[in-house]
Design an enzyme around this catalytic site. Structure first.
Site, PDB file in Angstrom:
ATOM      1  N   HIS A   1      -8.560  -9.511  55.726  1.00 22.00           N
ATOM      2  CA  HIS A   1      -9.345  -9.385  56.957  1.00 22.00           C
ATOM      3  C   HIS A   1     -10.496 -10.398  56.994  1.00 22.00           C
ATOM      4  CE1 HIS A   1      -7.404  -5.901  58.823  1.00 22.00           C
ATOM      5  NE2 HIS A   1      -7.197  -5.482  57.586  1.00 22.00           N
TER       6      HIS A   1
ATOM      7  N   ASP B   1      -9.517 -13.790  57.564  1.00 18.54           N
ATOM      8  CA  ASP B   1      -8.969 -14.997  58.194  1.00 18.54           C
ATOM      9  C   ASP B   1      -9.488 -15.193  59.613  1.00 18.54           C
ATOM     10  OD1 ASP B   1      -7.473 -12.760  58.991  1.00 18.54           O
ATOM     11  OD2 ASP B   1      -5.614 -13.896  59.203  1.00 18.54           O
TER      12      ASP B   1
ATOM     13  N   SER C   1       6.664 -10.358  61.406  1.00 19.54           N
ATOM     14  CA  SER C   1       6.441 -10.964  62.722  1.00 19.54           C
ATOM     15  C   SER C   1       6.170 -12.455  62.597  1.00 19.54           C
ATOM     16  CB  SER C   1       5.274 -10.271  63.444  1.00 19.54           C
ATOM     17  OG  SER C   1       4.074 -10.367  62.695  1.00 19.54           O
TER      18      SER C   1
ATOM     19  N   ASP D   1      -1.100 -15.506  58.251  1.00 22.80           N
ATOM     20  CA  ASP D   1       0.310 -15.144  58.113  1.00 22.80           C
ATOM     21  C   ASP D   1       1.223 -16.303  58.489  1.00 22.80           C
ATOM     22  OD1 ASP D   1      -0.691 -12.705  57.445  1.00 22.80           O
ATOM     23  OD2 ASP D   1      -0.071 -11.690  59.277  1.00 22.80           O
TER      24      ASP D   1
ATOM     25  N   TYR E   1      -6.687  -2.241  64.263  1.00 23.83           N
ATOM     26  CA  TYR E   1      -6.894  -3.636  63.881  1.00 23.83           C
ATOM     27  C   TYR E   1      -7.797  -4.350  64.880  1.00 23.83           C
ATOM     28  CZ  TYR E   1      -5.803  -8.483  62.671  1.00 23.83           C
ATOM     29  OH  TYR E   1      -5.897  -9.798  62.323  1.00 23.83           O
TER      30      TYR E   1
END
Length: 392
Positions: free
Chosen positions: A37, A39, A130, A174, A224
């Site tokens: 958390h 990025d 994803s 990601d 989130y």
């Protein structure tokens, strides 16, 4: 992955055989070793690409029609490149659709294609299925259309697709890990500048073990985005007191100590406490890893989970149970949740001779506490998005 012949048979069953040659591409999922958390606030992360991922068998069309299908789902999403819009009923297909929408925004030519996706990343486990789908779509379209885009360009494009089309305000980590991974290495990435370097994963007698909690979660339905809003509120406060403020990822622990009392909302203060210290923790843990001090690296992993639990509050009872039970196993020198949280996976550093005991003990105790049966994956780190039959 299905065998190539089986995948080709299913491709032709879904889309028909017209004699045109199809191509296969691959993009991996990722595991984040530390730096969670951080990025989206421009901080540091240390992910690695996995050998698990998504394959895409693709055939170019010339009529601007796109067909998307998956071996995991029935049905085909069909649309034209002239009208790429989000539709809730398309479900998973909105991720590759978002990538195509971003190509369209750039004014790049899209001739149409048939794509069959095949993946082996557990869905909703926090290993970036994803991003894997987005990146395999991005590199496939680039190659099919002969576009002049770098791998970094594709990671940015895929992130925009998830932010703007799907509606998840994720950072760049990601997609970057999936697109830029290197076998046997992690990537130390500064997320605001995209400055990065590869860090060898010289783990000796230890092995990374991913444990899937099998507690499913959806980022668009989780807290989130709420955590991002809380961080943005804290950023607005810090901008008033730190004259050289550029982004939260550049705030040092010393600076935070001097101004933390100015953040009056307890929840916001806790979020910033995690992010600023996690940034520092990512840097010092990378140094420990490069120096071969695996015990210190494992300790930092454990501290990271505790911070995500106590300050960022994104773990939940299932991930906490995995964390607590893993710590009890002799031979496990570090463990933490990985990914966005609210379910998903932990990653642990386990001695090779203790892996069987680790799986047995954690599975039994976790099931006893939660009623869920975990799944374990021995983690090998591979290369990033590529043509499956020969390089990028």
């Amino acid at each position: 992955m299905l065998g190539l012949n089986v995948l080709r048979e299913e491709f032709e069953q879904r889309f028909g055989a017209n004699g045109d040659k199809s191509r296969i591409f691959f993009a991996p999922g990722r595991v984040n070793l530390i730096g969670e958390h951080t990025d989206f606030t421009g901080g540091y992360v240390l992910p690695a690409a996995l050998t698990y991922g998504t394959w895409a068998m693709v055939r170019r069309r010339s009529d601007r029609i796109v067909h998307l299908a998956s071996t995991s789902f029935s049905g085909i999403a069909e649309f034209t490149t002239d009208e790429v819009v989000y539709r809730q009923e398309d479900g998973w297909a909105n991720y590759p659709k978002g990538v195509l929408a971003e190509f369209k925004k750039l004014g790049l030519p899209l001739s149409g294609c048939d794509i069959l996706f095949e993946g082996n990343i557990p869905k909703g486990a926090g290993l970036s299925s994803s991003a894997s789908i987005e990146m395999v779509t991005a590199i496939a379209v680039k190659c099919l259309e002969g576009l002049e885009l770098t791998s970094v360009d594709l990671t940015r494009l895929a992130q925009r697709a998830e932010n703007q089309f799907v509606g998840v305000n994720c950072g760049i980590m990601d997609q970057f890990a999936s697109g830029m991974g290197k076998a046997g290495h992690a990537i130390l990435l500064k997320c605001d500048t995209l400055a990065y370097r590869y860090v060898p994963l010289s783990l000796g007698e230890y092995q990374l073990v991913i444990t899937n909690s099998n507690k499913q979660r959806s980022l668009t339905e989780s807290n989130y985005n709420q955590r991002r809003l809380e961080c943005e509120e804290g950023i607005r406060v810090l901008q008033n007191y730190l004259l050289d403020f550029t982004c939260l990822g550049n705030v040092t622990v010393e600076q935070w100590r001097s101004v933390q009392g100015k953040v009056k909302t307890p929840e916001v203060r806790k979020r910033l406490e995690h992010i600023i210290r996690e940034n520092d923790r990512t840097l010092v843990s990378t140094k420990a890893l490069e120096a071969g001090n695996l015990q210190a690296f494992g300790d930092f992993m454990t501290q990271s989970h505790e911070s995500l639990r106590d300050f960022y509050e994104v773990t939940g009872k299932e991930l906490d149970a995995l964390f607590e039970e893993a710590r009890q196993v002799s031979g496990c020198i570090g463990t933490r949740m990985t990914g966005a949280g609210f379910g998903g996976c932990t990653v642990s550093l386990v001695h090779q001779e203790a892996i069987d005991d680790f799986k047995t003990q954690v599975s039994k105790r976790y099931e006893g506490r939660t009623g869920l049966i975990p799944e374990f994956y021995i983690c090998d780190c591979g290369d990033g998005a590529r043509n499956y039959r020969g390089g990028r």
